[in-house]
Design a protein around this motif. Structure first.
Motif, PDB file in Angstrom:
ATOM      1  N   THR A   1      16.403 -65.630   4.463  1.00 58.59           N
ATOM      2  CA  THR A   1      16.395 -65.361   5.901  1.00 58.59           C
ATOM      3  C   THR A   1      15.073 -64.814   6.406  1.00 58.59           C
ATOM      4  OG1 THR A   1      17.364 -63.184   5.461  1.00 58.59           O
ATOM      5  CG2 THR A   1      18.887 -64.996   5.936  1.00 58.59           C
ATOM      6  N   ALA A   2      14.196 -64.352   5.558  1.00 54.83           N
ATOM      7  CA  ALA A   2      12.878 -63.856   5.945  1.00 54.83           C
ATOM      8  C   ALA A   2      11.886 -64.219   4.846  1.00 54.83           C
ATOM      9  CB  ALA A   2      12.890 -62.344   6.190  1.00 54.83           C
ATOM     10  N   ARG A   3      10.694 -64.662   5.257  1.00 51.76           N
ATOM     11  CA  ARG A   3       9.699 -65.164   4.305  1.00 51.76           C
ATOM     12  C   ARG A   3      10.292 -66.264   3.434  1.00 51.76           C
ATOM     13  NH1 ARG A   3       4.456 -62.602   4.995  1.00 51.76           N
ATOM     14  NH2 ARG A   3       4.881 -60.700   6.153  1.00 51.76           N
TER      15      ARG A   3
ATOM     16  N   GLY B   1       0.286 -63.562   0.366  1.00 44.22           N
ATOM     17  CA  GLY B   1       1.567 -64.019   0.880  1.00 44.22           C
ATOM     18  C   GLY B   1       2.663 -63.974  -0.161  1.00 44.22           C
ATOM     19  N   LEU B   2       2.285 -64.153  -1.440  1.00 42.51           N
ATOM     20  CA  LEU B   2       3.280 -64.081  -2.510  1.00 42.51           C
ATOM     21  C   LEU B   2       3.845 -62.671  -2.627  1.00 42.51           C
ATOM     22  CD1 LEU B   2       2.950 -65.720  -5.972  1.00 42.51           C
ATOM     23  CD2 LEU B   2       3.499 -63.314  -5.833  1.00 42.51           C
TER      24      LEU B   2
ATOM     25  N   ALA C   1       7.961 -58.378  -1.325  1.00 39.82           N
ATOM     26  CA  ALA C   1       8.143 -57.025  -0.798  1.00 39.82           C
ATOM     27  C   ALA C   1       8.943 -57.000   0.497  1.00 39.82           C
ATOM     28  CB  ALA C   1       6.778 -56.360  -0.583  1.00 39.82           C
ATOM     29  N   ARG C   2       8.750 -58.000   1.372  1.00 39.95           N
ATOM     30  CA  ARG C   2       9.373 -57.947   2.698  1.00 39.95           C
ATOM     31  C   ARG C   2      10.282 -59.142   2.997  1.00 39.95           C
ATOM     32  NH1 ARG C   2       4.074 -56.142   3.632  1.00 39.95           N
ATOM     33  NH2 ARG C   2       3.389 -58.185   4.369  1.00 39.95           N
ATOM     34  N   GLY C   3      10.521 -59.983   2.028  1.00 42.04           N
ATOM     35  CA  GLY C   3      11.452 -61.084   2.252  1.00 42.04           C
ATOM     36  C   GLY C   3      12.892 -60.608   2.301  1.00 42.04           C
ATOM     37  N   GLN C   4      13.769 -61.484   2.732  1.00 40.55           N
ATOM     38  CA  GLN C   4      15.188 -61.157   2.820  1.00 40.55           C
ATOM     39  C   GLN C   4      15.994 -62.319   2.246  1.00 40.55           C
ATOM     40  OE1 GLN C   4      16.511 -58.304   3.714  1.00 40.55           O
ATOM     41  NE2 GLN C   4      14.549 -57.375   4.293  1.00 40.55           N
ATOM     42  N   VAL C   5      17.056 -61.976   1.514  1.00 37.80           N
ATOM     43  CA  VAL C   5      17.930 -62.961   0.892  1.00 37.80           C
ATOM     44  C   VAL C   5      19.364 -62.641   1.288  1.00 37.80           C
ATOM     45  CG1 VAL C   5      18.714 -63.998  -1.268  1.00 37.80           C
ATOM     46  CG2 VAL C   5      16.354 -63.196  -1.063  1.00 37.80           C
ATOM     47  N   ASN C   6      20.074 -63.647   1.774  1.00 38.23           N
ATOM     48  CA  ASN C   6      21.499 -63.502   2.062  1.00 38.23           C
ATOM     49  C   ASN C   6      22.249 -63.588   0.731  1.00 38.23           C
ATOM     50  OD1 ASN C   6      24.149 -63.610   2.943  1.00 38.23           O
ATOM     51  ND2 ASN C   6      23.719 -64.977   4.656  1.00 38.23           N
TER      52      ASN C   6
ATOM     53  N   PRO D   1      13.365 -50.902  -5.765  1.00 40.54           N
ATOM     54  CA  PRO D   1      14.491 -51.636  -6.363  1.00 40.54           C
ATOM     55  C   PRO D   1      14.965 -52.792  -5.496  1.00 40.54           C
ATOM     56  CG  PRO D   1      15.207 -49.498  -5.539  1.00 40.54           C
ATOM     57  CD  PRO D   1      13.719 -49.508  -5.432  1.00 40.54           C
ATOM     58  N   GLU D   2      14.764 -52.731  -4.174  1.00 43.75           N
ATOM     59  CA  GLU D   2      15.151 -53.843  -3.309  1.00 43.75           C
ATOM     60  C   GLU D   2      14.316 -55.088  -3.631  1.00 43.75           C
ATOM     61  OE1 GLU D   2      16.234 -50.022  -1.617  1.00 43.75           O
ATOM     62  OE2 GLU D   2      14.283 -50.881  -2.190  1.00 43.75           O
ATOM     63  N   ALA D   3      13.017 -54.901  -3.841  1.00 41.55           N
ATOM     64  CA  ALA D   3      12.169 -56.036  -4.216  1.00 41.55           C
ATOM     65  C   ALA D   3      12.517 -56.545  -5.613  1.00 41.55           C
ATOM     66  CB  ALA D   3      10.701 -55.631  -4.156  1.00 41.55           C
ATOM     67  N   ALA D   4      12.904 -55.641  -6.504  1.00 39.72           N
ATOM     68  CA  ALA D   4      13.321 -56.064  -7.838  1.00 39.72           C
ATOM     69  C   ALA D   4      14.592 -56.907  -7.772  1.00 39.72           C
ATOM     70  CB  ALA D   4      13.526 -54.841  -8.732  1.00 39.72           C
ATOM     71  N   ASP D   5      15.540 -56.494  -6.917  1.00 38.97           N
ATOM     72  CA  ASP D   5      16.756 -57.297  -6.746  1.00 38.97           C
ATOM     73  C   ASP D   5      16.431 -58.657  -6.144  1.00 38.97           C
ATOM     74  OD1 ASP D   5      18.125 -55.151  -7.736  1.00 38.97           O
ATOM     75  OD2 ASP D   5      18.862 -54.469  -5.793  1.00 38.97           O
ATOM     76  N   ARG D   6      15.511 -58.688  -5.212  1.00 37.50           N
ATOM     77  CA  ARG D   6      15.118 -59.957  -4.582  1.00 37.50           C
ATOM     78  C   ARG D   6      14.499 -60.902  -5.615  1.00 37.50           C
ATOM     79  NH1 ARG D   6      12.096 -57.591  -1.038  1.00 37.50           N
ATOM     80  NH2 ARG D   6      13.933 -56.920   0.122  1.00 37.50           N
ATOM     81  N   TRP D   7      13.646 -60.384  -6.446  1.00 38.86           N
ATOM     82  CA  TRP D   7      13.032 -61.191  -7.495  1.00 38.86           C
ATOM     83  C   TRP D   7      14.075 -61.644  -8.512  1.00 38.86           C
ATOM     84  CZ3 TRP D   7       9.235 -64.110  -8.998  1.00 38.86           C
ATOM     85  CH2 TRP D   7       8.913 -64.258 -10.345  1.00 38.86           C
TER      86      TRP D   7
END
Length: 309
Positions: free
Chosen positions: A28-30, A66-67, A72-77, A197-203
């Motif tokens: 949903t973001a980046r 950008g990577l 760091a700032r992307g969002q995942v549903n 930890p939010e970025a770690a979960d996203r990765w």
């Protein structure tokens, strides 16, 4: 290529394209940066060592700035991505049952003093016959192993047949450890030095989506084996072998990520200006001994008198 062989490849390719489209919709973001980052993980030559090196993969059309911004700032549903992963055809046991395996693996971050929510993770054999707790982030992974050696079995009775099944299950429990090894050593799950930890979960969700694409692409992959490796049929290719040919499969599947827009890097911190917002520390301390330490007696340096007579 015969028409029958071409038709047999259309269905797996369509399933892979559907998952890639659904995976892109979960971002949903980046979204473009995250999607191309997952493609870079799948198409990189050799194991993933760092995030910065993934920006050099030709499938990743953005820079390293950008990577890192996408991670760091992307969002995942996450709820929608969970449904997409659950919709992938899961392997079944010999009797048609769905067998799920659950295990915990840790992302160890002993030196990340500014990373919050770390806890002490139990590790095995990190010293000489020692099990040392190391700060990190534990993750619970649920998977559906394939039939055969990768299936799991559970039992509670003590009959001879149950003992035999338990022994087989004990031998097969290491199959999920091979998956953890693939995540960490090949796909580079724990290689990035991520702070939050939010970025770690996203990765982590990107790694799981990449692994699902490897599974869907297995019927399409060619066996690009090394000279010392034995040939394997298509349905028994390992994820590492499928990953070697994913670069040739990707152009045939759906790629919804848009091309990057031209931009300029930011000015950054002016030279000579100090950081006025230091990052808070989140140290994890081990529990000390509760019993009082015995006082150490100082060894006398005066030699004993020699006995005479």
């Amino acid at each position: 290529m015969s028409l029958l062989h071409r038709d047999a490849r259309q269905e797996p390719l369509a399933a892979l394209s559907r998952f890639r489209g659904e995976f892109y919709s979960c971002l949903t973001a980046r979204s473009d940066g995250l999607f191309e980052l997952a493609d870079a993980v799948l198409c990189a030559d050799g194991p993933v060592r760092s995030l910065a090196e993934l920006s050099l993969v030709c499938e990743h059309r953005r820079g390293h700035g950008g990577l890192y911004a996408a991670v760091a700032r992307g969002q995942v549903n996450i709820a929608r991505l969970q449904q997409a992963l659950a919709a992938v055809p899961l392997p079944r046991a010999a009797d048609g049952r769905l067998v799920l395996a659950v295990d915990v693996t840790c992302w160890l971050r002993p030196d990340a003093h500014t990373s919050p929510e770390r806890i002490l993770c139990h590790t095995y054999g990190r010293g000489k016959d020692q099990h040392i707790p190391v700060p990190g982030w534990p993750y619970s992974i649920i998977c559906a192993p394939e039939a055969g050696r990768s299936s799991w079995w559970s039992g509670t009775d003590a009959t001879p047949s149950a003992v035999d099944r338990l022994w087989q299950a004990y031998l097969r429990r290491f199959d999920i450890e091979h998956t953890f090894r693939l995540f960490k050593q090949t796909l580079g799950w724990t290689c990035p030095k991520i702070r939050s930890p939010e970025a770690a979960d996203r990765w982590t969700w990107l790694i799981l989506a990449a692994y699902a694409q490897l599974r869907l692409a297995r019927p399409l992959a060619a066996d690009l084996r090394r000279p010392w490796e034995k040939p394997a049929p298509t349905d028994r290719l390992t994820p590492a072998r499928v990953r070697r040919d994913f670069r040739h499969i990707r152009p045939k599947a759906t790629c919804p990520a848009r091309a990057p827009k031209p931009s300029r890097p930011g000015p950054g911190r002016p030279p000579g200006r100090k950081n006025t917002r230091p990052t808070p520390r989140h140290d994890v301390h081990t529990v000390g001994r509760t019993d009082a330490a015995k006082p150490r007696t100082k060894k006398s340096t005066t030699p004993r008198p020699r006995r005479k007579g």
